[in-house]
Motif scaffolding. Structure first.
Motif, PDB file in Angstrom:
ATOM      1  N   HIS A 196     115.196  -4.199  64.345  1.00  0.00           N
ATOM      2  CA  HIS A 196     114.412  -4.565  63.163  1.00  0.00           C
ATOM      3  C   HIS A 196     115.384  -5.005  62.063  1.00  0.00           C
ATOM      4  O   HIS A 196     116.494  -4.482  61.952  1.00  0.00           O
ATOM      5  CB  HIS A 196     113.585  -3.357  62.700  1.00  0.00           C
ATOM      6  CG  HIS A 196     112.606  -3.691  61.633  1.00  0.00           C
ATOM      7  ND1 HIS A 196     112.976  -3.808  60.311  1.00  0.00           N
ATOM      8  CD2 HIS A 196     111.284  -3.975  61.671  1.00  0.00           C
ATOM      9  CE1 HIS A 196     111.917  -4.126  59.592  1.00  0.00           C
ATOM     10  NE2 HIS A 196     110.875  -4.242  60.395  1.00  0.00           N
ATOM     11  N   ALA A 211     110.065 -12.747  54.621  1.00  0.00           N
ATOM     12  CA  ALA A 211     108.621 -12.465  54.574  1.00  0.00           C
ATOM     13  C   ALA A 211     108.310 -10.980  54.775  1.00  0.00           C
ATOM     14  O   ALA A 211     107.155 -10.582  54.722  1.00  0.00           O
ATOM     15  CB  ALA A 211     107.901 -13.291  55.640  1.00  0.00           C
ATOM     16  N   SER A 255     104.510  -9.467  56.229  1.00  0.00           N
ATOM     17  CA  SER A 255     103.348  -9.427  55.326  1.00  0.00           C
ATOM     18  C   SER A 255     102.036  -9.812  56.014  1.00  0.00           C
ATOM     19  O   SER A 255     101.182 -10.457  55.412  1.00  0.00           O
ATOM     20  CB  SER A 255     103.611 -10.306  54.095  1.00  0.00           C
ATOM     21  OG  SER A 255     104.779  -9.859  53.418  1.00  0.00           O
ATOM     22  N   ILE A 276     103.313  -5.224  62.039  1.00  0.00           N
ATOM     23  CA  ILE A 276     102.810  -5.058  60.674  1.00  0.00           C
ATOM     24  C   ILE A 276     103.412  -3.816  60.041  1.00  0.00           C
ATOM     25  O   ILE A 276     103.248  -2.709  60.559  1.00  0.00           O
ATOM     26  CB  ILE A 276     101.263  -4.931  60.706  1.00  0.00           C
ATOM     27  CG1 ILE A 276     100.645  -6.120  61.454  1.00  0.00           C
ATOM     28  CG2 ILE A 276     100.714  -4.808  59.288  1.00  0.00           C
ATOM     29  CD1 ILE A 276      99.138  -6.030  61.633  1.00  0.00           C
ATOM     30  N   GLY A 277     104.110  -3.984  58.928  1.00  0.00           N
ATOM     31  CA  GLY A 277     104.712  -2.853  58.231  1.00  0.00           C
ATOM     32  C   GLY A 277     103.749  -2.259  57.218  1.00  0.00           C
ATOM     33  O   GLY A 277     102.884  -1.447  57.548  1.00  0.00           O
TER      34      GLY A 277
HETATM   35  C1  PEP Z   1     107.875  -4.944  59.428  1.00  0.00           C
HETATM   36  O1  PEP Z   1     108.173  -3.836  59.022  1.00  0.00           O
HETATM   37  O2  PEP Z   1     108.224  -5.262  60.567  1.00  0.00           O
HETATM   38  C2  PEP Z   1     107.137  -5.846  58.545  1.00  0.00           C
HETATM   39  C3  PEP Z   1     106.850  -7.037  58.983  1.00  0.00           C
HETATM   40  O3  PEP Z   1     106.792  -5.373  57.306  1.00  0.00           O
HETATM   41  P1  PEP Z   1     105.634  -5.969  56.327  1.00  0.00           P
HETATM   42  O4  PEP Z   1     104.423  -6.190  57.191  1.00  0.00           O
HETATM   43  O5  PEP Z   1     105.450  -4.911  55.303  1.00  0.00           O
HETATM   44  O6  PEP Z   1     106.155  -7.261  55.792  1.00  0.00           O
END
Ligand code: PEP
Length: 253
Positions: A98, A172, A213, A233-234
């Motif tokens: 990551h 992003a 995001s 998705i974070g």
């Molecule tokens: C992630 O943690 O892999 C990520 C994409 O975070 P976010 O969705 O908050 O941008």
């Protein structure tokens, strides 16, 4: 043919073990009645919650993954968690490389490759993250960076390996800036092309997730792209109602 989408959440260093049961109760509520043949669901949770999350995830047929692994099976590596330890508690998936691991813990293409190689050797499914920074994109180096990151990964996989790629443009992640559907498609098609050059038909079954995001309001446009096979998705995975809505929308495409 479109591949079955995978909607993966990454809790990062958030939530608490004591909140895990309620999270899955709310996720169960938000995803009730959806066609689970049409979407896979995964949550990458902090290590102290893995066992609790695995128990509760059964209610929503979610895969539980860890957020990183060590490439060695055991030894003097204080603070690290090995693959056999994860297997011992029934964990079969992991994130690798990551951008936050690359940025804050000096993970490099070679350490990402070593971790990918070990996870495959131990039958752990890796979701390996790649993506360019804003500076690299603005310098016109997106393809060069993705090729370098992908080459390191493809050096350690084989034509029948089971793995997933997450394309996460660093600019992003957690910024609210989402790549446009066309920007995501362009990068995913490039990554699939790199895989095809080396491994031919592996490219057709490889799932490439988009991350940066993603939320319920933009998932449909992203999944409509030919080479976008899901999302990592974070922030928006911390709210089970919102994450469940995203899963539901993905199941109806
Ligand atoms: C992630 O943690 O892999 C990520 C994409 O975070 P976010 O969705 O908050 O941008």
């Amino acid at each position: 043919m479109k591949r079955k989408p995978l909607i993966a959440g990454n809790w990062k260093m958030n939530l608490l073990n004591s909140k895990v049961p309620a999270y899955f109760t709310a996720l169960e509520e938000a995803t009730r009645g959806i066609d689970r043949q049409k979407v896979d669901v995964l949550l990458a949770v902090p290590a102290p919650f893995l066992t609790t999350a695995r128990e509760h995830a059964q209610r929503v047929q979610a895969i539980i993954a860890t957020q990183t692994i060590h490439d060695k099976a055991d030894g003097a590596f204080t603070g690290e968690i090995s693959i056999p330890m994860l297997q011992d508690i029934g964990i079969r998936w992991t994130l690798i490389g990551h951008s936050e691991r690359r940025q804050f813990y000096n993970e490099s293409d070679s350490s990402v490759a070593a971790k990918t190689k070990s996870s495959l050797a131990f039958d752990i499914h890796p979701i390996v993250c790649v993506g360019e920074t804003r500076g690299e994109r603005e310098a016109g180096k997106m393809e060069e960076v993705l090729r370098r990151q992908m080459d390191a990964i493809l050096d350690v996989v084989e034509g029948n390996s089971e793995f997933t790629i997450a394309y996460e443009p660093v600019w992003a992640i957690g910024t609210g800036l989402v790549a446009s559907d066309a920007q995501a498609q362009e990068a995913h098609a490039f990554i699939r092309g790199v895989v095809r050059q080396k491994f031919g038909s592996l490219a057709d079954r490889l799932r490439i997730l988009y991350g940066g995001s993603v939320k319920s309001s933009n998932i449909q446009g992203l999944l409509a792209q030919a080479d976008v096979d899901g999302a990592l998705i974070g922030g928006a995975s911390l709210d089970p109602a919102e994450f469940g809505k995203t899963v539901s929308l993905a199941s109806s495409i």
